[in-house]
Design a protein around this motif. Structure first.
Motif, PDB file in Angstrom:
ATOM      1  N   PHE A   1       9.460   5.009 -10.715  1.00 25.04           N
ATOM      2  CA  PHE A   1      10.239   4.695  -9.604  1.00 25.04           C
ATOM      3  C   PHE A   1       9.771   5.275  -8.568  1.00 25.04           C
ATOM      4  N   THR A   2       9.605   6.582  -8.222  1.00 25.25           N
ATOM      5  CA  THR A   2       9.168   7.560  -7.376  1.00 25.25           C
ATOM      6  C   THR A   2       7.177   6.571  -7.242  1.00 25.25           C
ATOM      7  N   MET A   3       6.096   6.088  -8.063  1.00 27.25           N
ATOM      8  CA  MET A   3       5.219   6.415  -8.877  1.00 27.25           C
ATOM      9  C   MET A   3       4.925   5.011  -8.186  1.00 27.25           C
ATOM     10  N   ALA A   4       6.314   3.719  -8.335  1.00 33.47           N
ATOM     11  CA  ALA A   4       5.859   2.502  -8.034  1.00 33.47           C
ATOM     12  C   ALA A   4       6.251   2.266  -6.963  1.00 33.47           C
ATOM     13  N   VAL A   5       6.761   3.193  -5.941  1.00 33.18           N
ATOM     14  CA  VAL A   5       7.441   2.885  -4.554  1.00 33.18           C
ATOM     15  C   VAL A   5       5.978   3.118  -3.567  1.00 33.18           C
ATOM     16  N   HIS A   6       6.045   4.551  -4.572  1.00 34.38           N
ATOM     17  CA  HIS A   6       4.953   5.241  -3.485  1.00 34.38           C
ATOM     18  C   HIS A   6       3.458   3.965  -4.229  1.00 34.38           C
ATOM     19  N   ALA A   7       2.289   3.333  -4.906  1.00 33.98           N
ATOM     20  CA  ALA A   7       1.601   2.813  -5.470  1.00 33.98           C
ATOM     21  C   ALA A   7       2.109   1.894  -4.362  1.00 33.98           C
ATOM     22  N   ALA A   8       3.092   0.821  -4.090  1.00 31.36           N
ATOM     23  CA  ALA A   8       3.388   0.167  -2.833  1.00 31.36           C
ATOM     24  C   ALA A   8       3.269  -0.237  -1.305  1.00 31.36           C
ATOM     25  N   THR A   9       3.119   1.251  -0.899  1.00 31.42           N
ATOM     26  CA  THR A   9       3.323   1.010   0.323  1.00 31.42           C
ATOM     27  C   THR A   9       1.610   1.681   0.671  1.00 31.42           C
ATOM     28  N   VAL A  10       1.294   2.197  -1.018  1.00 33.04           N
ATOM     29  CA  VAL A  10      -0.112   2.285  -0.545  1.00 33.04           C
ATOM     30  C   VAL A  10      -1.602   0.915   0.042  1.00 33.04           C
ATOM     31  N   LEU A  11      -0.543   0.456  -1.366  1.00 28.44           N
ATOM     32  CA  LEU A  11      -0.301  -1.255  -1.299  1.00 28.44           C
ATOM     33  C   LEU A  11      -0.853  -2.137   0.540  1.00 28.44           C
ATOM     34  N   SER A  12       0.229  -1.869   0.757  1.00 29.58           N
ATOM     35  CA  SER A  12       0.879  -2.283   2.290  1.00 29.58           C
ATOM     36  C   SER A  12      -0.653  -1.286   2.939  1.00 29.58           C
ATOM     37  N   THR A  13      -0.695  -0.170   2.819  1.00 31.10           N
ATOM     38  CA  THR A  13      -1.792   0.413   3.715  1.00 31.10           C
ATOM     39  C   THR A  13      -3.050  -0.660   3.674  1.00 31.10           C
ATOM     40  N   ILE A  14      -2.989  -1.177   2.233  1.00 28.63           N
ATOM     41  CA  ILE A  14      -5.080  -1.526   2.161  1.00 28.63           C
ATOM     42  C   ILE A  14      -4.788  -2.593   2.955  1.00 28.63           C
ATOM     43  N   THR A  15      -3.766  -4.067   2.461  1.00 26.28           N
ATOM     44  CA  THR A  15      -3.235  -4.874   3.499  1.00 26.28           C
ATOM     45  C   THR A  15      -3.353  -4.765   4.912  1.00 26.28           C
ATOM     46  N   VAL A  16      -2.880  -3.917   5.512  1.00 24.43           N
ATOM     47  CA  VAL A  16      -2.970  -3.843   6.813  1.00 24.43           C
ATOM     48  C   VAL A  16      -4.320  -3.612   7.540  1.00 24.43           C
ATOM     49  N   PHE A  17      -5.266  -2.815   6.455  1.00 21.12           N
ATOM     50  CA  PHE A  17      -6.569  -2.380   7.138  1.00 21.12           C
ATOM     51  C   PHE A  17      -7.678  -2.536   6.648  1.00 21.12           C
ATOM     52  N   PHE A  18      -7.097  -3.579   5.267  1.00 19.46           N
ATOM     53  CA  PHE A  18      -8.114  -4.392   4.593  1.00 19.46           C
ATOM     54  C   PHE A  18      -9.542  -4.644   5.437  1.00 19.46           C
ATOM     55  N   ARG A  19      -9.870  -4.922   6.649  1.00 24.18           N
ATOM     56  CA  ARG A  19     -11.044  -5.252   6.948  1.00 24.18           C
ATOM     57  C   ARG A  19     -11.629  -3.250   7.402  1.00 24.18           C
ATOM     58  N   GLN A  20     -10.805  -2.878   8.261  1.00 23.63           N
ATOM     59  CA  GLN A  20     -11.346  -1.507   8.421  1.00 23.63           C
ATOM     60  C   GLN A  20     -12.233  -0.770   7.143  1.00 23.63           C
ATOM     61  N   ILE A  21     -11.156  -1.349   5.959  1.00 24.22           N
ATOM     62  CA  ILE A  21     -11.240  -0.227   5.207  1.00 24.22           C
ATOM     63  C   ILE A  21     -13.214  -0.574   4.159  1.00 24.22           C
ATOM     64  N   VAL A  22     -12.754  -2.416   4.336  1.00 26.75           N
ATOM     65  CA  VAL A  22     -13.845  -2.494   3.421  1.00 26.75           C
ATOM     66  C   VAL A  22     -15.530  -2.362   4.266  1.00 26.75           C
ATOM     67  N   GLU A  23     -15.212  -2.652   6.225  1.00 31.27           N
ATOM     68  CA  GLU A  23     -16.344  -1.720   7.016  1.00 31.27           C
ATOM     69  C   GLU A  23     -16.975  -0.633   6.626  1.00 31.27           C
ATOM     70  N   LEU A  24     -15.313   0.393   5.710  1.00 32.82           N
ATOM     71  CA  LEU A  24     -16.268   1.872   6.146  1.00 32.82           C
ATOM     72  C   LEU A  24     -17.228   1.871   4.479  1.00 32.82           C
ATOM     73  N   PHE A  25     -16.638   0.924   3.932  1.00 32.86           N
ATOM     74  CA  PHE A  25     -17.442   0.554   2.440  1.00 32.86           C
ATOM     75  C   PHE A  25     -18.870   0.416   2.236  1.00 32.86           C
TER      76      PHE A  25
END
Length: 262
Positions: free
Chosen positions: A44-68
């Motif tokens: 469960f801990t791994m699942a909710v941490h993965a969910a918050t990682v996905l939240s971060t990627i969702t919010v900063f998707f454009r910036q992450i793409v630009e960084l890559f």
């Protein structure tokens, strides 16, 4: 853990991972109130941490793409320098993870007094940062390393990771919009790495958590995490951290009271 408890825990993780009130502290308090053994809910801990990682990627998707995009031009540019600063910020937490993992995990035993004290420390940091005048500094390698040290200290239950790193950045004079973005991006690789290490080291067999509990917790953490991340960016930009300090004091004192008298 029931499905309802899993959803509540997911909401707590999603909100408190980004809001400066300590996700680890709130989850320790919730584990205590629900009677959940911390060692029994690794999936469960791994699942909710993965969910918050996905939240971060969702919010900063454009910036992450630009960084890559900038990184894979294979030359020194603004994006490459930013990625280098992110990597520098990860050094302290990597050292803590490799050399002090067992000692840190030993602190996650529903020690509500420790959680309460660290919440009071979080409140102090937020108060100082909230009183700091807005400045226009940028993320430098030195600043990145100092903010990384703050993140490493925030492995203590009750010491907010976002609150500690954002407060440190603001006290260093980094621009508000920059420090919130950097604080949320710098945690992506450490969380992913932590989950992979936990997955590799997890014992085989045994009774796992139910599928619906995992789904409910993941969905709750992702949805609330995405909202909390966007909200926190606006809060930092407006300099409205004082009310979170008040909240941390209230919850911290309650946690200390529970720990002493129960």
């Amino acid at each position: 853990m029931s499905v309802l408890e899993a959803i509540i825990m997911g909401i707590l993780q999603g909100l408190t991972e980004f809001l400066p009130v300590s996700s680890s502290g709130h989850l320790e308090i919730a584990n205590y109130l629900f009677g959940i053994e911390a060692e029994s809910n690794l999936q469960f801990t791994m699942a909710v941490h993965a969910a918050t990682v996905l939240s971060t990627i969702t919010v900063f998707f454009r910036q992450i793409v630009e960084l890559f995009k900038g990184l894979f031009r294979f030359r020194m540019n603004e994006e490459t320098r930013y990625v280098i600063n992110l990597l520098i910020s990860m050094i302290p937490i990597a050292v803590v993870g490799f050399f002090f993992k067992d000692a840190i995990e030993g602190l996650f035993t529903s020690n509500l007094v420790l959680v309460g004290i660290m919440l009071l420390v979080t409140a102090c940091l937020l108060t100082f940062a909230g009183l700091a005048k807005p400045r226009t500094g940028t993320i430098t390698p030195k600043n990145a390393f100092i903010i990384g040290l703050a993140q490493a200290l925030a492995v203590l239950p009750g010491l907010s990771r976002s609150g500690t790193t954002i407060s440190t950045g603001l006290l260093l004079g980094v621009q508000r919009s920059e420090v919130s973005k950097f604080s949320f991006l710098m945690v992506l690789v450490p969380i992913i790495g932590m989950n992979l290490l936990e997955l590799i080291g997890a014992p085989t067999g045994g009774e796992g958590i139910g599928t619906w509990q995992l789904v409910g917790g993941f969905a709750a953490a992702y949805l609330t995490g995405t909202l909390a991340c966007r909200w926190m960016i606006r809060i930092v930009n407006r300099g409205k951290l004082t009310w979170f300090a008040v909240y941390c004091v209230a919850v911290g004192l309650l946690s200390i009271g529970f720990g002493i008298f129960h």
